[in-house]
Design an enzyme around this catalytic site. Structure first.
Site, PDB file in Angstrom:
ATOM      1  N   ASP A  18       2.516  -0.359  11.205  1.00 34.98           N
ATOM      2  CA  ASP A  18       2.063  -0.903   9.936  1.00 34.98           C
ATOM      3  C   ASP A  18       3.259  -1.633   9.322  1.00 34.98           C
ATOM      4  OD1 ASP A  18       0.509  -1.134   7.475  1.00 34.98           O
ATOM      5  OD2 ASP A  18       1.821   0.436   6.700  1.00 34.98           O
ATOM      6  N   ASP A  20       3.699  -2.772   5.322  1.00 39.94           N
ATOM      7  CA  ASP A  20       4.055  -2.322   3.971  1.00 39.94           C
ATOM      8  C   ASP A  20       4.152  -0.797   3.905  1.00 39.94           C
ATOM      9  OD1 ASP A  20       3.935  -4.931   2.540  1.00 39.94           O
ATOM     10  OD2 ASP A  20       1.857  -4.866   3.202  1.00 39.94           O
ATOM     11  N   ASP A 180       2.062   4.867   7.450  1.00 39.97           N
ATOM     12  CA  ASP A 180       2.495   5.704   6.335  1.00 39.97           C
ATOM     13  C   ASP A 180       1.339   6.269   5.528  1.00 39.97           C
ATOM     14  OD1 ASP A 180       1.961   2.992   5.363  1.00 39.97           O
ATOM     15  OD2 ASP A 180       2.717   3.708   3.447  1.00 39.97           O
TER      16      ASP A 180
END
Length: 233
Positions: A18, A20, A180
């Protein structure tokens, strides 16, 4: 201990990241863009913590959540207009306050040298993603970059992950998703990949409660955690 490992977990041939909250800390720039948009409508700014809680499902959802949090929820037509307004603002706020997450540069370098194929699967637009990765010198390590506008359905749908794996020439069971948030976990499960979560991202749910196969304190711990998997196998 830097990570908790499911001993049935296998060392991957490819890793998808991922963007961001995983490879980059972009929340300050995203907050600046959101607040510029709100200011243009005469609305007060949101805090960094508020904006962080809105990141993860694409710009359209970010804009929708921002106006709702400001007490001015938008109609479908109003949301379309706000998103058109947001597009150039967002592009002006990509790398000024953004920084790589701790260990990101080093982890990608180590994994690349180890021969693991690397890619990015993000809900951020493709052009913005490439610009950020180029700015921080990460682009050359990556064999696949799939943004949210490159697929029909954004994460948590599996399309971005599957397209990135196709570009890397890797099957889902040979790969790992690193993210995250719950969006990354759900996307990985839908695509048939195991998933690792890095603490310190933009999740509102504690990292250890996301149901990942592997949890690390930072990206710098990921290569060592994967070596632990290799040794346990």
């Amino acid at each position: 201990m830097s990570g908790s490992v499911d001993t049935s977990f296998r060392l991957p041939k490819a890793i998808l990241f991922d963007l961001d909250g995983t490879l980059i800390d972009s929340a300050p720039d995203i907050a600046s863009a959101v607040n510029e948009l709100l200011d243009g409508r005469g609305l007060p700014p949101l805090t960094l913590a508020q904006v962080k809680s809105m990141i993860g499902n694409g710009i359209e959802k970010l804009v929708e959540r921002a106006f709702a949090a400001s007490g001015r929820p938008l109609s479908r037509t109003g949301l379309d207009e706000a998103n058109r307004e947001m597009a150039p603002i967002y592009r002006r706020h990509l790398t000024h306050w953004t920084r790589p997450m701790p260990g990101a540069v080093e982890a990608l370098a180590r994994l690349h040298v180890a021969g693991i194929r690397l890619g990015v699967a993000t809900n951020k637009p493709q052009v913005a993603t490439r610009e950020i990765l180029l700015h921080f010198g990460l682009l050359e390590r990556l064999g696949a970059i799939v943004g949210g506008d490159a697929v029909t359905r954004k994460k948590p749908a599996p399309e971005a992950l599957l397209l990135a794996l196709e570009q890397l020439g890797t099957e889902p069971h040979e790969a790992l998703m690193v993210g995250d948030s719950i969006t990354d976990v759900e996307a990985a499960r839908a695509a048939g990949l195991p998933v690792a979560i890095i603490r310190g991202g933009y999740t509102q749910i504690p990292a250890d409660e996301l149901g990942a196969d592997l949890v690390c304190d930072s990206l710098l711990d990921l290569p060592a955690a994967l070596n632990g998997v290799r040794n346990a196998a």
